[in-house]
Design an enzyme around this catalytic site. Structure first.
Site, short mmCIF file in Angstrom:
data_model
loop_
_atom_site.label_atom_id
_atom_site.label_comp_id
_atom_site.label_asym_id
_atom_site.label_seq_id
_atom_site.Cartn_x
_atom_site.Cartn_y
_atom_site.Cartn_z
N ILE A 12 -2.21 -7.34 -12.18
CA ILE A 12 -0.88 -7.64 -12.63
C ILE A 12 -1.01 -9.22 -13.48
O ILE A 12 0.01 -9.23 -14.25
CB ILE A 12 0.02 -7.77 -11.47
CG1 ILE A 12 -0.01 -6.10 -10.79
CG2 ILE A 12 1.59 -8.05 -11.89
CD1 ILE A 12 0.63 -6.04 -9.53
N TYR A 157 -1.42 -6.55 5.81
CA TYR A 157 -1.02 -6.99 4.18
C TYR A 157 0.51 -7.25 4.03
O TYR A 157 0.73 -8.43 3.36
CB TYR A 157 -1.47 -5.95 3.37
CG TYR A 157 -1.06 -6.07 1.86
CD1 TYR A 157 -1.40 -7.11 1.02
CD2 TYR A 157 -0.03 -4.90 1.41
CE1 TYR A 157 -1.03 -6.96 -0.19
CE2 TYR A 157 0.27 -5.04 -0.03
CZ TYR A 157 -0.01 -5.97 -0.76
OH TYR A 157 0.19 -6.32 -2.07
N PHE A 223 -5.06 11.64 1.68
CA PHE A 223 -4.90 10.91 3.31
C PHE A 223 -3.72 11.59 3.91
O PHE A 223 -2.72 10.98 3.64
CB PHE A 223 -4.96 9.56 2.92
CG PHE A 223 -6.32 8.83 2.23
CD1 PHE A 223 -7.40 9.51 2.68
CD2 PHE A 223 -5.88 7.73 1.54
CE1 PHE A 223 -8.46 8.67 2.18
CE2 PHE A 223 -7.11 7.20 1.12
CZ PHE A 223 -8.57 7.51 1.42
N ARG A 236 5.34 7.65 -3.09
CA ARG A 236 5.66 6.41 -3.52
C ARG A 236 6.18 6.17 -4.79
O ARG A 236 6.55 7.38 -5.56
CB ARG A 236 4.01 5.82 -3.68
CG ARG A 236 3.26 5.71 -2.47
CD ARG A 236 3.80 4.38 -1.68
NE ARG A 236 2.83 4.33 -0.42
CZ ARG A 236 2.91 4.67 0.71
NH1 ARG A 236 4.11 5.75 0.93
NH2 ARG A 236 2.27 4.77 1.52
N GLY A 300 -2.19 2.72 8.63
CA GLY A 300 -1.05 1.53 8.14
C GLY A 300 -0.33 2.08 7.01
O GLY A 300 0.58 1.49 6.40
N ASP A 301 -0.51 3.47 6.46
CA ASP A 301 0.31 4.10 5.23
C ASP A 301 1.82 4.29 5.82
O ASP A 301 1.77 5.36 6.54
CB ASP A 301 -0.34 5.29 4.77
CG ASP A 301 -1.28 4.90 3.62
OD1 ASP A 301 -1.27 3.75 3.06
OD2 ASP A 301 -2.12 5.84 3.22
#
Ligand code: UDP
Length: 345
Positions: A12, A157, A223, A236, A300-301
């Site tokens: 980015i 994160y 996943f 997402r 963690g998703d």
């Protein structure tokens, strides 16, 4: 204008620098980039340096250093005395953060603390921070997410990013730092110039992985397909990296006008795409079948992350212009070919 850009050799950061150098403010500006190249690439810096020269940037400096080098950071910040800091640097993989929380704390939180302590004693009063949709509470099922919705990251994160947001809010109150926090949803695609794109080693992100080559013995891995979403896979909000870059250029104008304060903006498209929908779109875009297996969920998703970016639209006058799925996939695919050629050299 003097800019200090951390992580400017990354995905980015490099796209922002490309847009900034081409913008009106780029001309005559002075730019310092720090990147330890653990995730960034010197190839991007080489391209940016040439672009900066062509576009009349007054100075372009690059230091291959880590933000954990406190003495170096403190001296650099003091010497440069930047007008604005763009803090892109950090570790970015949700899955890795679950496995290596200490590495993530050091690289995402400790680094920000060092940078902020160094800045407190300069005249710099503008700071733009790269945060994430992963700060929101995953069990909160009202989507799209607005900035004031409940926070509660489900992985280290997201926790790191939230800690830094809190530090920045404190700095805004205590010493008048003007702060813009951008909560990115899923950055995707590549510069239409073909010079920059997603390049992570190892790659863990959905789109570049989908665009790799598979066969019946080596299939793409989805996943989890047991989430409560329309096809069972995670949803997402994919936002083109050029749109993220343009929001940062707008942030410079915004901070110049308002001088102080602390504002958070979601950057996304208001549109959710499932993993399987993206897989099908990628298959159409590249004109080949993508064989896949469904495997276990990735730890963690969260199931769904979709942004309401109404606030950025209203206050910054920003809107996504490059985030149509086909454009994301087409630019990403073109970049993958460039990357393959770079890696062969
Ligand atoms: N994903 C997947 N297979 C992969 C990589 C990602 O199914 O090989 C899924 C992942 O579980 C998530 C979505 O794709 O639901 C986007 O993941 P990515 O790592 O690109 O971004 P994140 O949402 O973690 O920031």
């Amino acid at each position: 204008m003097k800019l200090l850009v951390t992580g400017g050799a990354g995905y980015i950061g490099s796209h922002f620098l490309e847009s900034f150098i081409d913008s009106e403010s780029g001309h005559d500006s002075k730019i310092w980039v720090i990147d330890d190249l653990s995730g960034g690439h010197s190839e991007f810096i080489d391209v940016l340096r040439i672009q900066a020269k062509k576009r009349g940037v007054a100075e372009f400096h690059f230091d291959k250093r880590s933000l954990l080098e406190e003495e170096f950071v403190t001296r650099l910040v003091k010497d440069v005395n930047p007008d604005v800091v763009f803090h892109f640097a950090g570790k970015i993989s949700v899955g890795e953060s679950v496995k290596k929380p200490d590495l993530y704390f050091n690289n995402n939180v400790k680094t920000a603390k060092i940078l902020l302590s160094a800045l407190e004693h300069t005249q710099c009063r503008q700071f733009v921070f790269s945060s994430t949709a992963a700060v929101y509470q995953p069990s909160f099922d009202q989507q799209p997410l607005r900035e004031e919705f409940p926070l509660g990251p489900s992985n280290p994160y997201g926790e790191n990013k939230l800690q830094v947001e809190n530090m920045l809010e404190h700095a805004a109150k205590q010493w008048g730092l003007g702060v813009v926090v951008f909560r990115y949803f899923n950055a995707a695609g590549a510069s239409p110039s073909g010079r920059f794109g997603e390049w992570h080693e190892p790659e863990t992100h959905l789109i570049p992985l989908l665009l790799a080559k598979y066969d019946e013995t080596d299939k793409f891995k989805v996943f989890g397909s047991d989430y409560s979403t329309r096809d069972g896979t995670c949803v997402r909000d994919y936002i083109h990296v050029s749109d993220l870059a343009s929001a940062h250029v707008k942030a410079v104008q915004y901070l110049k006008a308002c001088k102080s304060g602390f504002e958070i903006f979601n950057l996304g498209t208001n549109r959710g795409v499932t993993v399987l929908e993206m897989l099908n779109a990628a298959s159409v875009a590249v004109g080949r079948k993508i064989p896949f297996d469904v495997v276990a969920r990735r730890e963690g998703d969260p199931a769904v992350l979709v942004a309401s970016a109404e606030k950025a639209q209203k206050i910054l006058g920003w809107e996504p212009k490059h985030s149509e799925l086909n454009h994301i996939l087409m630019t990403a695919d073109r970049w993958m070919k460039t990357l393959a050629a770079i890696q062969k050299r």
